[in-house]
Structure formats: C-alpha cells, structure tokens
Design an enzyme around this catalytic site. Sequence first.
Site, PDB file in Angstrom:
ATOM      1  N   HIS A  37     -14.718   1.046 -24.036  1.00  0.00           N
ATOM      2  CA  HIS A  37     -14.448   1.823 -25.255  1.00  0.00           C
ATOM      3  C   HIS A  37     -14.048   0.889 -26.403  1.00  0.00           C
ATOM      4  O   HIS A  37     -14.441   1.099 -27.551  1.00  0.00           O
ATOM      5  CB  HIS A  37     -13.296   2.808 -25.032  1.00  0.00           C
ATOM      6  CG  HIS A  37     -13.574   3.862 -24.007  1.00  0.00           C
ATOM      7  ND1 HIS A  37     -12.979   3.887 -22.772  1.00  0.00           N
ATOM      8  CD2 HIS A  37     -14.393   4.944 -24.045  1.00  0.00           C
ATOM      9  CE1 HIS A  37     -13.401   4.939 -22.102  1.00  0.00           C
ATOM     10  NE2 HIS A  37     -14.268   5.595 -22.841  1.00  0.00           N
ATOM     11  N   GLN A 155     -27.137  10.092 -21.045  1.00  0.00           N
ATOM     12  CA  GLN A 155     -26.349  10.776 -22.075  1.00  0.00           C
ATOM     13  C   GLN A 155     -26.771  10.299 -23.463  1.00  0.00           C
ATOM     14  O   GLN A 155     -26.930  11.096 -24.396  1.00  0.00           O
ATOM     15  CB  GLN A 155     -24.862  10.495 -21.838  1.00  0.00           C
ATOM     16  CG  GLN A 155     -23.981  10.841 -23.013  1.00  0.00           C
ATOM     17  CD  GLN A 155     -22.502  10.737 -22.703  1.00  0.00           C
ATOM     18  OE1 GLN A 155     -21.962  11.599 -22.014  1.00  0.00           O
ATOM     19  NE2 GLN A 155     -21.829   9.714 -23.195  1.00  0.00           N
TER      20      GLN A 155
END
Length: 282
Positions: A37, A155
């Site tokens: 992240h 995704q």
Amino acid sequence: MICVDTIESLRAQLAQWRRAGDRILLVPTMGNLHQGHLKLAHEAKRRGGRLVVSIFVNPMQFGAGEDFASYPRTLERDRALLETAGADLLFTPDEKTVYPRGRAGHVEVSVPGLSGELCGASRPGHFTGVATVVCKLFHMVQPDLALFGEKDFQQLLVIRRMAADLDIPVEIIGVATEREPSGLAMSSRNQYLSEDERQRAALLYRVLQGLAEDLKLGEADYPALEREAARRLSEGGFAPDYVSVRRAADLSVPGPEEPDLVVLAAARLGKARLIDNLRVER
Ligand code: PAF
C-alpha cells in the site's frame, strides 16, 4: 494529514484543493496497510497532487463464510503510516455512509464476463462488490488518478473496464506487486499464516516463475503447464483453487502464439487464501 469520515467534509476539502489547481490522486484500501500500500502512496505522490487514501472494509465484496468479521482493522497504525507516506487526506467512511439505505437493494455495478472468471468463479459476487464500492469512491472523490496493486490483477482489469464502460474520467494506474525477500507477494491476508506456513508460502511465486519460464521457452500446452503447476503446489501443502495462463489484456484463454500473457494462481495455505500472478511477454 486531514482525516474525514463524511462525504460532505471530504467534498469540501477536495473543492478547496481543486480551486487551488491541485490534481487529486486516490488510493482506495481496506486498511491494515503494508509496504504494498505504501508503494501505491509513494507512486501517487511521485506523480504530483493531493493524495487521498480511503480505508473501508467493504462488506459487499465478502461472501458468506469469508473473513469480513476477522479482517484485520488497524486504523491507528494505518494513520501513522500514511502520515509518514505523505498522504494529504485519509477518508474512513463507515458502512452507513457508504450504504445509507443498507446493502439489500443497493444499486450494483457488475462487470460481465471478467467478474465470473478465476477468483470470481470461486468467490461469486466478489467483483460486483469491488466494482460497486470503487465506482462509489470514484464518484465521492472524483480523482484524476487512482492507483491499484497489480497483485490483484483481475481486480485491476475489472476496475478499468467498469470505469471505461461508465465513462468515469479517471486514469487508472497499476503498480507492480511488492514482495517479501522470499518472493511472497505482500498481502494483508499473509497475517493468517503461521511462521512455518509463511516460509512455505513463497512456493506460490516460485511455481509461477517456473511456469513463466516454460512459456518463455515456447511451451504452449497451457492445460498441461497449469496441471503441473497445481501439482507442485499440492505437493508443497497448498490446496490450489486455480492456476491459469491467460491473455493479459482481458484474461481470455490465449491462443498458442499470444505474446502478452499473465499466469495467475489462487491457493489456500492453512487459513489463508493467497493469490499471485506474473506477466509473461514473449
Ligand atoms: O484491493 C482492495 O483493497 C479492495 O478490493 C478495494 C479496491 C479497496 C475495494 O474495496
């Protein structure tokens, strides 16, 4: 870093930045942040603009019996990490803010075809949950740019297709997977692994590397390669869900001459369902 949890305060701040001529960058997350992240945050900041990170554990993308309740929630730690990463705004809506009338009967955004394949086949409804919440976040934030990790390759394609088909004016950037020194792809779900399982988990990456090498050498019997890779995973203690060779552009089944491939796998190890993929250009 500004922290907000309502759409009104989010929009008020964004309007101020837009008036000042700033570009808006969005990194949507479910929290429990790791180096993967933070790499998205750094990549965003490198491009210049105001970085918005959202943290929302989206119930719509979890199936019955999946880990929604136990998904790690570590807001204080995440907040501190994002401060250091240079995020400008942290958006942490609760379920009532995202789904004010509840989830039942809520508009759903589904991406046909792509969503039913691979992970979508074993997690029915998962990608509809993802596409719906990301579509909502795009409308709440109206970012110029949004960044997603390539570890979740399917995704990423679902989100690209959703934004393209709904004419959402956002540039979507895929960022290369961040890995442990062993090769294990970083994921919040790695926390479900015991120390011993964590050592063994890197086999997933090695198996994909082996498969990628065979493809580069010109092997084109994809089903045989997939079977052999799944066998190696089972031998290493995994319960493979799938190992698949696909066309990178749209995840369709490739012809023998296809130059741009992706090899993808999902497999259970202990309590964790791990996914990984590698691009193969030949
Ligand atoms: O990849 C994730 O963390 C989630 O699927 C996302 C994109 C934040 C949507 O909830």
